[in-house]
Design a protein around this motif. Structure first.
Motif, PDB file in Angstrom:
ATOM      1  N   GLY A 182      29.209  34.926  14.190  1.00 39.76           N
ATOM      2  CA  GLY A 182      28.374  34.103  15.053  1.00 39.76           C
ATOM      3  C   GLY A 182      28.380  34.621  16.465  1.00 39.76           C
ATOM      4  O   GLY A 182      28.677  35.797  16.715  1.00 39.76           O
ATOM      5  N   THR A 183      28.108  33.747  17.412  1.00 41.93           N
ATOM      6  CA  THR A 183      28.064  34.113  18.828  1.00 41.93           C
ATOM      7  C   THR A 183      29.140  33.343  19.575  1.00 41.93           C
ATOM      8  O   THR A 183      29.316  32.144  19.372  1.00 41.93           O
ATOM      9  N   GLY A 184      29.849  34.035  20.431  1.00 38.14           N
ATOM     10  CA  GLY A 184      30.862  33.393  21.248  1.00 38.14           C
ATOM     11  C   GLY A 184      32.240  33.460  20.618  1.00 38.14           C
ATOM     12  O   GLY A 184      32.493  34.217  19.666  1.00 38.14           O
ATOM     13  N   SER A 185      33.165  32.664  21.132  1.00 38.99           N
ATOM     14  CA  SER A 185      34.551  32.686  20.678  1.00 38.99           C
ATOM     15  C   SER A 185      35.222  31.379  21.021  1.00 38.99           C
ATOM     16  O   SER A 185      34.690  30.565  21.789  1.00 38.99           O
ATOM     17  N   VAL A 186      36.403  31.166  20.443  1.00 36.36           N
ATOM     18  CA  VAL A 186      37.246  30.045  20.807  1.00 36.36           C
ATOM     19  C   VAL A 186      38.602  30.615  21.203  1.00 36.36           C
ATOM     20  O   VAL A 186      39.099  31.564  20.567  1.00 36.36           O
ATOM     21  N   ARG A 187      39.228  30.076  22.211  1.00 33.60           N
ATOM     22  CA  ARG A 187      40.483  30.631  22.705  1.00 33.60           C
ATOM     23  C   ARG A 187      41.661  29.855  22.131  1.00 33.60           C
ATOM     24  O   ARG A 187      41.687  28.622  22.123  1.00 33.60           O
ATOM     25  N   ILE A 188      42.637  30.628  21.644  1.00 32.75           N
ATOM     26  CA  ILE A 188      43.899  30.058  21.156  1.00 32.75           C
ATOM     27  C   ILE A 188      45.003  30.552  22.074  1.00 32.75           C
ATOM     28  O   ILE A 188      45.252  31.761  22.176  1.00 32.75           O
ATOM     29  N   ASP A 189      45.661  29.622  22.732  1.00 33.15           N
ATOM     30  CA  ASP A 189      46.693  29.978  23.705  1.00 33.15           C
ATOM     31  C   ASP A 189      48.074  29.542  23.225  1.00 33.15           C
ATOM     32  O   ASP A 189      48.224  28.828  22.228  1.00 33.15           O
ATOM     33  N   SER A 219      38.375  31.855  -8.368  1.00 34.97           N
ATOM     34  CA  SER A 219      39.712  32.335  -8.052  1.00 34.97           C
ATOM     35  C   SER A 219      40.574  31.210  -7.490  1.00 34.97           C
ATOM     36  O   SER A 219      40.136  30.440  -6.630  1.00 34.97           O
ATOM     37  N   SER A 220      41.796  31.135  -7.949  1.00 37.16           N
ATOM     38  CA  SER A 220      42.739  30.151  -7.411  1.00 37.16           C
ATOM     39  C   SER A 220      43.247  30.554  -6.030  1.00 37.16           C
ATOM     40  O   SER A 220      43.974  29.798  -5.392  1.00 37.16           O
ATOM     41  N   GLU A 221      42.882  31.748  -5.575  1.00 38.70           N
ATOM     42  CA  GLU A 221      43.346  32.244  -4.274  1.00 38.70           C
ATOM     43  C   GLU A 221      42.240  32.181  -3.215  1.00 38.70           C
ATOM     44  O   GLU A 221      42.416  32.697  -2.113  1.00 38.70           O
ATOM     45  N   ARG A 222      41.162  31.535  -3.515  1.00 34.64           N
ATOM     46  CA  ARG A 222      40.030  31.473  -2.590  1.00 34.64           C
ATOM     47  C   ARG A 222      40.342  30.549  -1.405  1.00 34.64           C
ATOM     48  O   ARG A 222      41.048  29.552  -1.532  1.00 34.64           O
ATOM     49  N   TYR A 223      39.790  30.909  -0.260  1.00 35.46           N
ATOM     50  CA  TYR A 223      39.913  30.057   0.925  1.00 35.46           C
ATOM     51  C   TYR A 223      38.659  30.194   1.776  1.00 35.46           C
ATOM     52  O   TYR A 223      37.884  31.155   1.643  1.00 35.46           O
ATOM     53  N   ARG A 224      38.468  29.235   2.659  1.00 33.48           N
ATOM     54  CA  ARG A 224      37.437  29.284   3.691  1.00 33.48           C
ATOM     55  C   ARG A 224      38.122  29.253   5.048  1.00 33.48           C
ATOM     56  O   ARG A 224      39.081  28.513   5.251  1.00 33.48           O
ATOM     57  N   LEU A 225      37.625  30.072   5.948  1.00 34.35           N
ATOM     58  CA  LEU A 225      38.118  30.034   7.323  1.00 34.35           C
ATOM     59  C   LEU A 225      36.899  30.040   8.240  1.00 34.35           C
ATOM     60  O   LEU A 225      36.088  30.977   8.207  1.00 34.35           O
ATOM     61  N   ASP A 226      36.765  29.001   9.029  1.00 31.11           N
ATOM     62  CA  ASP A 226      35.636  28.866   9.942  1.00 31.11           C
ATOM     63  C   ASP A 226      36.142  28.792  11.371  1.00 31.11           C
ATOM     64  O   ASP A 226      36.975  27.935  11.700  1.00 31.11           O
ATOM     65  N   VAL A 227      35.645  29.703  12.179  1.00 31.77           N
ATOM     66  CA  VAL A 227      35.929  29.678  13.611  1.00 31.77           C
ATOM     67  C   VAL A 227      34.671  29.154  14.309  1.00 31.77           C
ATOM     68  O   VAL A 227      33.589  29.753  14.195  1.00 31.77           O
ATOM     69  N   THR A 228      34.813  28.038  14.985  1.00 31.81           N
ATOM     70  CA  THR A 228      33.706  27.422  15.710  1.00 31.81           C
ATOM     71  C   THR A 228      34.153  27.169  17.140  1.00 31.81           C
ATOM     72  O   THR A 228      35.355  27.274  17.460  1.00 31.81           O
ATOM     73  N   PRO A 229      33.235  26.810  18.019  1.00 29.52           N
ATOM     74  CA  PRO A 229      33.669  26.491  19.388  1.00 29.52           C
ATOM     75  C   PRO A 229      34.684  25.357  19.452  1.00 29.52           C
ATOM     76  O   PRO A 229      35.447  25.253  20.422  1.00 29.52           O
ATOM     77  N   GLY A 259      47.193  34.639  25.186  1.00 28.82           N
ATOM     78  CA  GLY A 259      46.321  34.005  24.214  1.00 28.82           C
ATOM     79  C   GLY A 259      45.261  34.954  23.696  1.00 28.82           C
ATOM     80  O   GLY A 259      45.126  36.096  24.148  1.00 28.82           O
ATOM     81  N   VAL A 260      44.464  34.458  22.738  1.00 27.91           N
ATOM     82  CA  VAL A 260      43.481  35.294  22.051  1.00 27.91           C
ATOM     83  C   VAL A 260      42.141  34.568  22.033  1.00 27.91           C
ATOM     84  O   VAL A 260      42.079  33.380  21.688  1.00 27.91           O
ATOM     85  N   ALA A 261      41.077  35.286  22.355  1.00 20.52           N
ATOM     86  CA  ALA A 261      39.720  34.771  22.180  1.00 20.52           C
ATOM     87  C   ALA A 261      39.258  35.193  20.783  1.00 20.52           C
ATOM     88  O   ALA A 261      39.002  36.374  20.539  1.00 20.52           O
ATOM     89  N   VAL A 262      39.189  34.243  19.872  1.00 19.46           N
ATOM     90  CA  VAL A 262      38.849  34.542  18.477  1.00 19.46           C
ATOM     91  C   VAL A 262      37.335  34.423  18.301  1.00 19.46           C
ATOM     92  O   VAL A 262      36.758  33.366  18.589  1.00 19.46           O
ATOM     93  N   PRO A 263      36.671  35.488  17.837  1.00 20.92           N
ATOM     94  CA  PRO A 263      35.212  35.439  17.691  1.00 20.92           C
ATOM     95  C   PRO A 263      34.773  34.381  16.669  1.00 20.92           C
ATOM     96  O   PRO A 263      35.465  34.129  15.675  1.00 20.92           O
ATOM     97  N   ILE A 264      33.636  33.783  16.923  1.00 17.16           N
ATOM     98  CA  ILE A 264      33.048  32.820  15.996  1.00 17.16           C
ATOM     99  C   ILE A 264      32.691  33.553  14.704  1.00 17.16           C
ATOM    100  O   ILE A 264      32.026  34.593  14.721  1.00 17.16           O
ATOM    101  N   VAL A 265      33.130  33.009  13.586  1.00 15.00           N
ATOM    102  CA  VAL A 265      32.875  33.653  12.299  1.00 15.00           C
ATOM    103  C   VAL A 265      33.073  32.632  11.192  1.00 15.00           C
ATOM    104  O   VAL A 265      33.846  31.674  11.342  1.00 15.00           O
TER     105      VAL A 265
END
Length: 780
Positions: A49-56, A111-121, A154-160
């Motif tokens: 996506g566009t932008g990022s969220v910061r994790i400190d 798959s029993s190992e499936r996951y979703r990871l969403d990075v949003t603002p 901290g880290v600015a994690v891209p939206i994805v």
């Protein structure tokens, strides 16, 4: 350093430059965008996506109240981020948080190992139906929070948006703890790294001719006797003159729990009916002859087999019962490889048993033996898996096959409807060296580079499309004849298991070598932060003398080419003795320097970090003409080519000798005889501790030997060419195992290949060349 004659070698050693653009997290077929993704293995589906969220520092991870699996996964991520990024995250089960773990409803299929990871603002959300899925989401999170070398920020994690699941269910690593035992802490470190790479099967090779490593309470002699062999270099805590040890059942149960908390299943292997010498040493009555052999100190294939009478079958089943009580793995590995049949063939009782059973040959008898164990396991809800030799003589209906002798076994078994694991040598045998450099530690000499492992695909074309679902996945094996220390094992495993992980997890169509290297770059930093002794072989600078060493020795300048194996990063160098830095001169084309110049070079990542240790190259004539054994060619012909330590249980730091154990013969290419007046050869005397399946007549080691203790011979052009030098070897009883021989050398004016032969007496020790040096004429 490895000196290569002629032009700069091109096989995976093109001149390297920093990558301009690295693949981002995008679905297959979408264009790459600027900026490297830190994720390895590459997720199955991801949309940027566009932008990022910061994790400190101090950010909260919120998990569902009472969800032990989610809490465990979150804690693992917290631990890794603290080590690799230097920031602290806090786990809570209520309230707001920048990161949240969500348990999804269980679903049928997929798959029993499936996951979703969403990075949003608004933050990062990880969702999965299973503990394994949440764990792998946590591992992805840990990598997203350590995307570069910065520490304590901290880290600015891209939206994805990531929707991820593995390509293969079995993503394995095998550790051989029978030949050289590993401390539990060392195995735990491997498990930690496997988990971070989303690898999920750890096979422990617990028994072999050289040692029995698992406590069996009903049969205590297996460890009291079978866990120890004679050795001149015992391991810590072993009695004088012995090497060995074993794991208690409590230690193994704790290891199983440690692995399970990291989504890793431990698959135990009890090797039989061959590789049984340690077991027979402990209990001769379960062997064929009734004799008690010593626990073997020889590498290779020994003749001892389990018997096939009722007592021996019962014994093995009792062992397997205790193994199953420790290891909850569905699969139990029973080996089945390299079982020489001579003892069965020579036994009247075994032959009578075969006639009673109506079995035509010993391969059929092994199939019957394996079938007895498979049925025993099946009654207890377990499944038998074995090396591909269990196909010989007929495969039990419930057995699965691990194919190591290439892919043929997997193709045959899968097309018959059996599940298979692809583990072919040499490409997935990680005891093979990673380069031909002189500084590689001991191992097998069939070089398997990082690129070789990455290029392998574990779905052979010979498996019918309708049978492809029988391919469980790949496994890399680390046999330990030449792997004694934790550092040696980590050097062999890392970073090649990163290539294994991407091969096993990510979609085949997403395979991208430059993109992989860009994503491996931050992973190398994670290894360093976690104290992993990863090899730098793929990034180390290799030097070539353009035009050959002879002209360089005779000339006024030396022209040097530089490259690295991976073709990644920027090589920077110095010629003034200083250590190269990220601002040193960049290598772009071969450079010419005056003789006696020492060039020092390092490969740097795009962010200016060194990707390898400094490698130096001395252009002084004597240095140019000095070759270590890895820079010599072993003579052509049959044999087993190994890089051996001075003693079988050497704990590192000593010399390593590259040799063909069938033929003590080396080629020094293009020696400038016109500039040489003498030769100096440093040699090591090694024990001949090999049990070889091949007939003795295939050995070339017993060349004509004109002196009592053996002879070093130097011939011009070929090994049958004119003799230039002949030097007797010293008496082993009165000289150390490392010694030096010198001789005058004359007989030519041109650049000529030299053949060095070390001919020991029949049955004598092995001799390995450490270095070859020349005494030079006054040529300047």
């Amino acid at each position: 350093m490895r000196v290569v004659q002629g032009a700069v070698r091109r096989r995976r050693m093109a001149l390297v430059i920093a990558p301009c653009v690295a693949a981002a997290l995008l679905p297959v077929g979408q264009p790459a965008v600027a900026g490297p993704s830190p994720l390895l293995p590459l997720p199955a589906h991801a949309t940027a996506g566009t932008g990022s969220v910061r994790i400190d520092d101090g950010a909260r991870i919120v998990v569902p109240a009472g969800d032990a699996g989610a809490a465990s996964a979150a804690r693992r991520a917290v631990e890794i981020v603290a080590r690799t990024r230097g920031i602290t995250l806090n786990v809570a089960d209520r309230g707001p948080g920048a990161i949240s773990f969500v348990r999804l409803p269980a679903t049928n299929g997929g798959s029993s190992e499936r996951y979703r990871l969403d990075v949003t603002p608004a933050g990062i959300r990880i969702a999965a139906a299973t503990d394994a899925g949440l764990f792998y989401g946590a591992m992805t999170l840990a990598q997203m929070l350590s995307p570069d070398a910065r520490f304590g920020t901290g880290v600015a994690v891209p939206i994805v948006a990531i929707d991820d699941a593995p390509r293969f269910a079995w993503r394995g690593v095998m550790l051989d703890v029978a030949r050289h035992m590993q401390p539990i802490a060392s195995i735990e470190r491997v498990i930690d790294m496997m988990a971070q790479h989303k690898l999920n099967r750890l096979q422990l090779h617990l028994t072999d001719d050289q040692g029995w490593r698992i406590e069996i309470k009903r049969h205590p002699e297996l460890t009291r006797i079978g866990a120890w062999r004679a050795s001149s270099t015992p391991n810590a805590g072993a009695p004088a003159g012995r090497y060995g040890g074993f794991y208690t059942q409590d230690e193994l149960r704790a290891l199983v729990a440690y692995a399970a908390a990291r989504a890793v299943t431990i698959v135990p292997e009890i090797d039989l009916p061959g590789h049984a010498q340690a077991a027979v040493a402990a209990y001769p009555q379960i062997g064929v002859t009734g004799d008690r052999p010593p626990v073997s100190g020889d590498w290779g294939i020994n003749p001892y087999l389990f018997n096939v009478d009722d007592r021996s079958i019962t014994f093995v089943k009792q062992v397997l019962d205790e193994v199953m009580a420790i290891f909850p793995s569905t699969y139990i590995h029973i080996g089945g490889d390299e079982a020489l049949k001579e003892q069965w063939q020579a036994s009247a009782a075994v032959q009578a048993k075969m006639r009673t059973l109506g079995i035509a040959d010993e391969k059929g008898l092994q199939s019957w033996f394996v079938g007895q164990l498979g049925a025993h396991l099946a009654k207890r809800g377990r499944r038998l898996i074995g090396w591909d030799e269990i196909l010989e003589g007929g495969l039990p209906p419930t057995a699965s096959v691990m194919s190591w002798r290439g892919e043929a076994g997997a193709i045959e078994a899968a097309n018959m409807g059996h599940d298979v694991v692809l583990s072919p040598g040499p490409v997935l045998y990680l005891d093979n060296l990673q380069s031909g450099r002189d500084d590689e530690p001991p191992g097998r000499m069939a070089v398997q580079t990082l690129a070789d492992v990455y290029a392998y695909d574990p779905l052979p074309a010979g498996i019918a499309a309708a049978k492809a679902h029988h391919v469980l996945g790949p496994q890399a094996n680390l046999w330990a004849e030449y792997m004694v220390t934790s550092a040696q094992r980590e050097h062999a495993l890392f970073p090649r298991i990163a290539a294994l992980a991407e091969m096993a997890w990510s979609p085949r169509a997403a395979r991208d070598w430059p993109g992989f290297l860009a994503r491996l770059d931050p992973q190398l930093n994670r290894y360093q932060r976690q104290g992993i002794a990863a090899a730098d072989s793929a990034f180390a600078v290799d030097y070539t003398v353009v035009g050959g060493v002879g002209p360089a020795v005779r000339g006024k300048m030396v022209t040097i080419g530089m490259a690295n194996q991976a073709g990644y990063g920027m090589i920077r160098y110095t010629t003034d003795g200083a250590a190269p830095s990220s601002t040193s001169r960049a290598y772009a084309r071969p450079l010419s320097v005056a003789p006696d110049t020492v060039v020092r070079a390092v490969t740097f990542a795009p962010d200016g970090r060194a990707l390898a240790a400094v490698r130096s190259f001395d252009t002084a004539p004597a240095a140019l003409l000095t070759r270590a054994s890895a820079s010599l060619d072993t003579c052509a012909g049959a044999g087993i080519r190994l890089r051996l330590p001075l003693t079988p249980d050497a704990t590192g730091g000593g010399p390593a000798y590259s040799m063909n154990i069938y033929d003590g013969c080396w080629l020094y290419r293009a020696a400038p005889l016109g500039q040489i007046r003498g030769i100096t050869v440093s040699l090591g005397r090694l024990p001949r501790n090999f049990a070889l399946r091949q007939p003795q007549r295939q050995m070339v080691a017993w060349r004509y030997n004109p002196t009592h203790f053996g002879t070093l011979m130097v011939h011009a052009r070929t090994c049958d060419g004119p003799a230039l030098a002949m030097v007797p070897l010293p008496d082993p009883a009165t000289t150390p195992n490392q010694f030096i021989l010198t001789a005058p050398l004359a007989g030519g004016t041109t650049d000529t290949d030299l053949c060095l032969i070390v001919a020991p007496p029949v049955g004598g020790p092995l001799y390995g060349v450490d270095t070859v040096r020349f005494t030079l004429k006054d040529i300047r």
